[in-house]
Design a protein around this motif. Structure first.
Motif, PDB file in Angstrom:
ATOM      1  N   TYR A 135       0.763  -1.191   0.526  1.00  0.00           N
ATOM      2  CA  TYR A 135      -0.125  -0.017  -0.420  1.00  0.00           C
ATOM      3  C   TYR A 135       0.914   1.529  -0.343  1.00  0.00           C
TER       4      TYR A 135
ATOM      5  N   ASP B  36       0.707   6.104  -0.594  1.00  0.00           N
ATOM      6  CA  ASP B  36      -0.410   6.927  -0.588  1.00  0.00           C
ATOM      7  C   ASP B  36       0.054   7.755  -1.818  1.00  0.00           C
TER       8      ASP B  36
ATOM      9  N   LYS C  59      -3.207   4.432  -2.874  1.00  0.00           N
ATOM     10  CA  LYS C  59      -4.480   5.848  -2.289  1.00  0.00           C
ATOM     11  C   LYS C  59      -4.794   7.192  -3.249  1.00  0.00           C
ATOM     12  N   GLY C  60      -3.100   7.663  -3.365  1.00  0.00           N
ATOM     13  CA  GLY C  60      -2.948   9.343  -4.502  1.00  0.00           C
ATOM     14  C   GLY C  60      -3.064   9.153  -6.010  1.00  0.00           C
TER      15      GLY C  60
END
Length: 176
Positions: free
Chosen positions: A12, A14, A32-33
């Motif tokens: 994972y 960001d 995530k981004g």
């Protein structure tokens, strides 16, 4: 997989930027981004919840881009299976199975060994060169004002066609 339970590592992040650098991982990478301009992500499967800027994504499996891809003429996406994205702009895409887009494909070179499907409210293909072995499906194809060449090729293995063209060029150059 094939009737058996498998365990696959998941990483994972960001975002992919100057902080992470290029990412190379055996397993699934979930971002995530955004993937910022100039970076490369290589993994088994890739999931991006943001936008992919002018960068390279390579997966032996599937790639999912929840928002879109701004290739700016130099972006590259290569998937061993399928690609899902909201939109694809100015990007070179090569997949072994399907390209499924929910908004639009604009000025991109897209090669799919099965289908290219653009579905949704806009569902348009404007400009670029798209090749699929089985089907290309969209609501609108081409631009109403013209000015942008849109080439669609269906029913021919894109790799076999490229190889044939290369051999024909070599033959022509050799006979001169």
């Amino acid at each position: 997989v094939n009737g058996r339970i498998t365990v696959e590592p998941v990483k994972y992040l960001d975002a992919v930027n100057v902080k992470t650098g290029d990412v190379k991982f055996v397993g699934t990478v979930i971002i995530k981004g955004n993937v910022e301009e100039g970076y490369t992500v290589e993994a088994t499967n890739i999931e991006v919840n943001g936008i992919v800027d002018k960068s390279t994504l390579e997966a032996t499996g599937n790639i999912i881009v929840r928002n879109g891809v701004f290739g700016k003429g130099e972006g590259r996406i290569k998937a061993g299976k399928s690609l899902w994205a909201k939109f694809i702009n100015d990007t070179t895409v090569e997949v072994e199975e399907n390209v499924i887009v929910s908004d639009s494909i604009v000025n991109s070179t897209v090669t799919a060994m099965k289908n290219i499907v653009v579905k949704g409210k806009k569902a348009q293909i404007i400009g670029g060169h798209l090749s699929a072995t089985e089907e290309i499906c969209a609501r609108k194809i081409g631009s109403p004002g013209g000015g942008t060449e849109t080439i669609l090729e269906v029913g021919i293995d894109p790799r076999a066609k490229a190889r044939l063209e290369k051999l024909q060029k070599m033959q022509a150059d050799g006979t001169k």
